[in-house]
Design an enzyme around this catalytic site. Structure first.
Site, PDB file in Angstrom:
ATOM      1  N   CYS A  74       0.865  -1.180   0.000  1.00 15.77           N
ATOM      2  CA  CYS A  74       0.000   0.000   0.000  1.00 15.77           C
ATOM      3  C   CYS A  74       0.900   1.228   0.000  1.00 15.77           C
ATOM      4  O   CYS A  74       1.675   1.425   0.949  1.00 15.77           O
ATOM      5  CB  CYS A  74      -0.869  -0.026   1.255  1.00 15.77           C
ATOM      6  SG  CYS A  74      -1.871   1.460   1.477  1.00 15.77           S
ATOM      7  N   CYS A 185      -0.842   3.588  -6.544  1.00 14.00           N
ATOM      8  CA  CYS A 185      -1.734   2.965  -5.565  1.00 14.00           C
ATOM      9  C   CYS A 185      -1.895   1.532  -6.044  1.00 14.00           C
ATOM     10  O   CYS A 185      -2.105   1.294  -7.244  1.00 14.00           O
ATOM     11  CB  CYS A 185      -3.082   3.681  -5.545  1.00 14.00           C
ATOM     12  SG  CYS A 185      -4.376   2.792  -4.646  1.00 14.00           S
TER      13      CYS A 185
END
Ligand code: DGL
Length: 278
Positions: A74, A185
């Site tokens: 992440c 992302c």
């Protein structure tokens, strides 16, 4: 020799894009997945909340079952929580940060787009990467808050992706004439094909997946593991801090990740509440 075990962590399903890269490159690695979907999305949370949740949950996961390596799959968490996490646990940690350096190496017109969460596009960590590796490039940042929600919903219903809103969100890249886009992302590589259809003129789409798989291989080999590519590990177990997403098993299967035990409402014994999530 036992197979090495790697814990892959994200706020939602995005980290499966990283897990799939590791499985493809290193099929002998046993993968466990942990998603903090009770805290999702991290992209609109204060930094202290993200760090607190990541440290608390990873510690609980390691107490339940130790692993050889933790991958924070992440960008939003990695750009803020890695120093605290590395202080808190003895297990080596690999983080995912936007692939600005490879993008700068690929861009011919020196115009790069960064597609990331609202938090990642404004992190000082990102400014440091740009200064170091892309100082001669014009960087256009899109921190679209809805995109991760669309992708979480798309996992359960592939028809749910709002394609015209997606195309509208990407207009600043077209206006800036970028030739290279960084998918900053881990959710975004999951819909790479749809993104490419919106911007066919972009020449390079860059994410961190293969770099993370290479780094994982390097660290596991350093730890003495061999046969990372020869053997095949078992199915992938996954814990979610909230309910399991609908369609999770089919989604994992499509990514080449055979689903093993899938647990919603993890950790069952000691939920993350109060100070850690406030
Ligand atoms: N997948 C996460 C990332 O790479 C972001 C999702 C979120 O905002 O929680 O940044």
């Amino acid at each position: 020799m036992k197979q090495p075990q790697v814990l892959v962590f994200d706020s939602g399903v995005g980290g499966f894009s990283i897990a799939a890269g590791i499985r493809a490159e290193l099929p002998g690695v046993e993968l466990r997945y942990l998603a903090d979907n009770a805290g999702f999305p991290y992209g609109d949370k204060p930094e202290a909340v993200v760090t607190g949740r990541v440290v608390s949950l990873v510690r609980q996961a390691l107490a339940e079952q130790p692993v050889d390596l933790v991958v924070i799959a992440c960008n939003t968490a990695s750009t803020v929580a890695l120093p605290s996490l590395r202080e808190a646990i003895a297990t080596p940690v690999v983080g995912v940060v936007p692939a600005i350096k490879p993008a700068a190496a690929l861009s011919a017109n020196r115009r790069i787009g960064l597609l990331a969460t609202p938090a990642t596009v404004r992190r000082p960590y990102l400014d440091g990467l740009v200064r170091e590796f892309a100082a001669d490039c014009q960087l256009t940042r899109i921190g679209q808050p809805d995109l991760v929600h669309w992708i979480e919903a798309w996992v359960s219903d592939p028809k749910a992706l709002p394609e015209s809103a997606l195309a509208a969100a990407l207009v600043p890249f077209r206006e800036a004439g970028v030739d290279t886009v960084v998918l900053g992302c881990t959710h975004y590589p999951l819909i790479r094909a749809q993104l490419q259809m919106c911007l066919p003129e972009v020449r390079h789409w860059v994410d961190s997946g293969s770099a993370i798989a290479r780094r994982t291989r390097h660290l596991l080999e350093q730890a003495g593991y061999a046969a990372l590519t020869a053997a095949t590990a078992g199915p992938v177990s996954a814990g979610f801090t909230d309910a399991l997403p609908l369609g999770l098993e089919g989604f994992m299967t499509r990514l080449g990740l055979a689903p093993g035990s899938l647990t919603g409402g993890w950790p069952l014994a000691a939920p993350v509440t109060g100070a850690e999530s406030a």
